[in-house]
Design a protein around this motif. Structure first.
Motif, PDB file in Angstrom:
ATOM      1  N   GLN A   1      36.074  38.117  30.825  1.00  0.00           N
ATOM      2  CA  GLN A   1      35.597  40.583  30.718  1.00  0.00           C
ATOM      3  C   GLN A   1      34.433  40.514  31.673  1.00  0.00           C
ATOM      4  OE1 GLN A   1      34.740  41.715  26.931  1.00  0.00           O
ATOM      5  NE2 GLN A   1      37.027  41.956  26.748  1.00  0.00           N
ATOM      6  N   TYR A   2      34.163  39.761  31.803  1.00  0.00           N
ATOM      7  CA  TYR A   2      32.648  39.613  32.962  1.00  0.00           C
ATOM      8  C   TYR A   2      32.847  39.890  34.447  1.00  0.00           C
ATOM      9  CZ  TYR A   2      31.971  34.660  34.031  1.00  0.00           C
ATOM     10  OH  TYR A   2      32.289  33.497  33.617  1.00  0.00           O
ATOM     11  N   VAL A   3      33.937  39.101  33.988  1.00  0.00           N
ATOM     12  CA  VAL A   3      34.789  39.013  36.392  1.00  0.00           C
ATOM     13  C   VAL A   3      35.545  39.888  36.541  1.00  0.00           C
ATOM     14  CG1 VAL A   3      36.406  37.708  37.015  1.00  0.00           C
ATOM     15  CG2 VAL A   3      34.589  36.116  36.039  1.00  0.00           C
TER      16      VAL A   3
ATOM     17  N   GLN B   1      25.062  52.272  48.186  1.00  0.00           N
ATOM     18  CA  GLN B   1      24.803  51.414  47.615  1.00  0.00           C
ATOM     19  C   GLN B   1      26.092  50.992  46.746  1.00  0.00           C
ATOM     20  OE1 GLN B   1      23.924  54.929  45.189  1.00  0.00           O
ATOM     21  NE2 GLN B   1      21.265  55.059  45.063  1.00  0.00           N
ATOM     22  N   ASP B   2      27.395  51.525  46.773  1.00  0.00           N
ATOM     23  CA  ASP B   2      28.439  50.654  46.122  1.00  0.00           C
ATOM     24  C   ASP B   2      28.770  49.029  46.961  1.00  0.00           C
ATOM     25  OD1 ASP B   2      28.309  51.674  43.939  1.00  0.00           O
ATOM     26  OD2 ASP B   2      29.991  53.868  44.199  1.00  0.00           O
ATOM     27  N   PHE B   3      28.522  49.688  48.674  1.00  0.00           N
ATOM     28  CA  PHE B   3      28.984  48.661  48.868  1.00  0.00           C
ATOM     29  C   PHE B   3      27.865  47.638  49.345  1.00  0.00           C
ATOM     30  CE2 PHE B   3      29.091  47.618  53.392  1.00  0.00           C
ATOM     31  CZ  PHE B   3      30.233  46.471  54.101  1.00  0.00           C
ATOM     32  N   ILE B   4      26.885  47.763  48.819  1.00  0.00           N
ATOM     33  CA  ILE B   4      25.845  46.265  49.077  1.00  0.00           C
ATOM     34  C   ILE B   4      25.721  46.329  47.373  1.00  0.00           C
ATOM     35  CG2 ILE B   4      23.682  46.366  48.453  1.00  0.00           C
ATOM     36  CD1 ILE B   4      22.728  48.689  50.182  1.00  0.00           C
ATOM     37  N   ASN B   5      25.897  46.543  46.190  1.00  0.00           N
ATOM     38  CA  ASN B   5      25.921  46.268  45.256  1.00  0.00           C
ATOM     39  C   ASN B   5      27.463  45.402  44.851  1.00  0.00           C
ATOM     40  OD1 ASN B   5      23.868  47.731  44.310  1.00  0.00           O
ATOM     41  ND2 ASN B   5      24.518  49.378  43.575  1.00  0.00           N
ATOM     42  N   SER B   6      28.005  45.785  45.085  1.00  0.00           N
ATOM     43  CA  SER B   6      29.592  45.551  45.738  1.00  0.00           C
ATOM     44  C   SER B   6      29.885  43.659  46.129  1.00  0.00           C
ATOM     45  CB  SER B   6      31.128  46.086  46.188  1.00  0.00           C
ATOM     46  OG  SER B   6      30.725  46.803  45.083  1.00  0.00           O
ATOM     47  N   ALA B   7      29.019  43.525  47.743  1.00  0.00           N
ATOM     48  CA  ALA B   7      28.677  42.390  48.481  1.00  0.00           C
ATOM     49  C   ALA B   7      27.864  40.668  47.469  1.00  0.00           C
ATOM     50  CB  ALA B   7      28.415  42.696  49.278  1.00  0.00           C
ATOM     51  N   ILE B   8      27.193  41.803  47.074  1.00  0.00           N
ATOM     52  CA  ILE B   8      26.111  40.765  45.716  1.00  0.00           C
ATOM     53  C   ILE B   8      27.208  40.656  45.066  1.00  0.00           C
ATOM     54  CG2 ILE B   8      24.593  40.876  44.479  1.00  0.00           C
ATOM     55  CD1 ILE B   8      22.914  42.874  46.519  1.00  0.00           C
ATOM     56  N   SER B   9      27.717  41.478  44.247  1.00  0.00           N
ATOM     57  CA  SER B   9      28.992  40.861  43.047  1.00  0.00           C
ATOM     58  C   SER B   9      29.853  39.446  43.636  1.00  0.00           C
ATOM     59  CB  SER B   9      29.615  42.099  42.498  1.00  0.00           C
ATOM     60  OG  SER B   9      30.201  42.063  41.014  1.00  0.00           O
TER      61      SER B   9
ATOM     62  N   LYS C   1      35.004  42.375  34.962  1.00  0.00           N
ATOM     63  CA  LYS C   1      34.164  44.344  35.047  1.00  0.00           C
ATOM     64  C   LYS C   1      33.815  43.834  36.522  1.00  0.00           C
ATOM     65  CE  LYS C   1      30.121  46.309  33.469  1.00  0.00           C
ATOM     66  NZ  LYS C   1      29.783  46.678  35.274  1.00  0.00           N
ATOM     67  N   ARG C   2      33.667  42.489  37.179  1.00  0.00           N
ATOM     68  CA  ARG C   2      33.252  42.497  38.556  1.00  0.00           C
ATOM     69  C   ARG C   2      33.807  43.560  39.684  1.00  0.00           C
ATOM     70  NH1 ARG C   2      28.369  39.467  39.404  1.00  0.00           N
ATOM     71  NH2 ARG C   2      27.673  38.599  38.210  1.00  0.00           N
ATOM     72  N   LEU C   3      35.596  42.715  39.206  1.00  0.00           N
ATOM     73  CA  LEU C   3      36.349  43.326  40.003  1.00  0.00           C
ATOM     74  C   LEU C   3      37.033  44.878  39.769  1.00  0.00           C
ATOM     75  CD1 LEU C   3      38.374  40.371  39.827  1.00  0.00           C
ATOM     76  CD2 LEU C   3      37.208  41.120  41.774  1.00  0.00           C
ATOM     77  N   VAL C   4      36.467  45.504  38.694  1.00  0.00           N
ATOM     78  CA  VAL C   4      37.233  46.313  38.537  1.00  0.00           C
ATOM     79  C   VAL C   4      35.956  47.412  38.813  1.00  0.00           C
ATOM     80  CG1 VAL C   4      36.835  48.354  36.294  1.00  0.00           C
ATOM     81  CG2 VAL C   4      38.812  46.576  36.074  1.00  0.00           C
ATOM     82  N   ASP C   5      34.883  47.543  38.702  1.00  0.00           N
ATOM     83  CA  ASP C   5      33.817  47.381  39.244  1.00  0.00           C
ATOM     84  C   ASP C   5      33.546  48.252  40.360  1.00  0.00           C
ATOM     85  OD1 ASP C   5      32.658  48.256  36.742  1.00  0.00           O
ATOM     86  OD2 ASP C   5      31.069  46.799  37.270  1.00  0.00           O
TER      87      ASP C   5
END
Length: 380
Positions: free
Chosen positions: A275-277, A322-330, A279-283
């Protein structure tokens, strides 16, 4: 508000998605520095014809068609540098269309169609993009002006063919901002050494210095003293396009992450069962989709002079960045130690971090959103 692409716009999206994939492949062997090959490829494909009127050599001022093309390009090119160059040039086209004289339009729009590269100088050391506090001074002399001062962290400064410079008039009047056009070979213009940045290595930035530079009155864009109001309308387009690029750049990385998660084994199953993986992809997907639609809304408002347009453009840029930065780090975390190795994902993180300041810092956009909220509340 646009809820779907027309067949013609969708064809543009597909065309430029294919060009983006082509340029992504070519980039693998490119050296640091401006991507002249990619820039010329876009010019030859007719990108600038989409937003330049037929009266000046283009096909018509179609910002929705251009937006479809930029979205297609952003969804496959994998790195943002050339996209940021396109956004900067789009702002120059809008500036000329809104405020340029017939002479300025004929001269500079023709240059753009022929592949010329522009730069826009706003930020200065110590003041950043706080236009009211800039020190570059435009002094009336005879029938023209003299420009003294400097700019820093200017995209294309080391390589631009012509530039739009934000200056302060030497006057006691409250309305004291002016925009001027200068060419690369103007006496008194000096370019500093290119900046050495963490990422976005193919987007050259650097300082510009002006030493008693002569500015004919014909090179002032729009009305002297009204430059701040003009600039806001010009850069608002760029703000929403930063959001569009940030929303679409993760597209190929998402596809690859889905494949990786379906193959990578951990704790007796593929990690896409965790589920944590998930969530990363869904976010990541949620961020891409909500920001894409926010961009469409902001563009619709901007083109129709909606009173909320300026606020929406900042929201589109700030939220997507903000989402782009968070997504790249994720994504880097998803791949574990492999993500930390030099490669596409690590490069994406370095490039994405630039979106914290490109087109304005988070604090600047938050301030603008609050100020626009106050204005709208007072108007209501």
């Amino acid at each position: 508000m646009k809820l779907s692409w027309t067949p013609q716009q969708h064809a543009l999206l597909v065309k430029y998605r294919e060009i983006g994939a082509e340029l992504a492949t070519a980039r693998k062997t490119a050296t640091p520095g401006f991507d002249h090959y990619g820039w010329q490829r876009l010019c030859d494909a007719g990108l600038w014809q989409l937003v330049i009127p037929a009266s000046h050599g283009g096909l018509g001022e179609d910002w929705w068609g251009f937006t479809a093309a930029l979205e297609g390009l952003a969804s496959s090119i994998r790195t943002p540098e050339l996209l940021l160059s396109v956004i900067a040039q789009a702002g120059m086209v809008r500036a000329l269309m809104l405020y340029g004289s017939d002479e300025q339009k004929d001269r500079y729009l023709t240059a753009i169609l022929n592949g010329a590269l522009s730069a826009t100088g706003i930020a200065e050391p110590g003041t950043g993009t706080d236009v009211r506090s800039i020190h570059s001074l435009l002094t009336p002399v005879g029938d023209g002006y003299r420009l003294n001062g400097s700019k820093f962290n200017i995209a294309h400064a080391p390589v631009a063919d012509f530039m739009l410079i934000v200056t302060k008039l030497d006057t006691d009047a409250k309305a004291n901002i002016a925009l001027v056009m200068i060419d690369k070979d103007t006496p008194g213009l000096t370019r500093g050494e290119p900046d050495d940045k963490l990422g976005n290595k193919h987007l050259p930035t650097g300082p510009l210095y002006f030493d008693n530079l002569a500015i004919p009155a014909s090179q002032v864009l729009g009305q002297p003293g009204r430059g701040l109001q003009q600039l806001i309308k010009i850069i608002s387009l760029g703000r929403l396009y930063y959001g569009l690029v940030a929303a679409n750049l993760p597209t190929p990385f998402l596809d690859e992450a889905m494949q990786y998660a379906a193959q990578r084994q951990s704790f007796n199953s593929t990690i896409d069962n965790h589920q944590y993986v998930q969530k990363r992809l869904v976010d990541l997907v949620m961020g891409m989709e909500r920001n894409r639609w926010m961009v469409y809304a902001a563009l619709d408002q901007l083109l129709n002079d909606h009173p909320q347009a300026l606020m929406s453009c900042s929201i589109a840029k700030l939220g997507a960045a903000q989402d782009f930065i968070n997504s790249a780090i994720s994504l880097l975390k998803l791949y574990g130690s492999l993500g930390y190795h030099e490669g596409d994902v690590a490069n994406l993180v370095k490039d994405a971090l630039g979106f914290a300041s490109v087109g304005g810092t988070e604090e600047m956009h938050q301030k603008n959103i609050f100020n626009q909220l106050l204005r709208l509340t007072q108007a209501a």
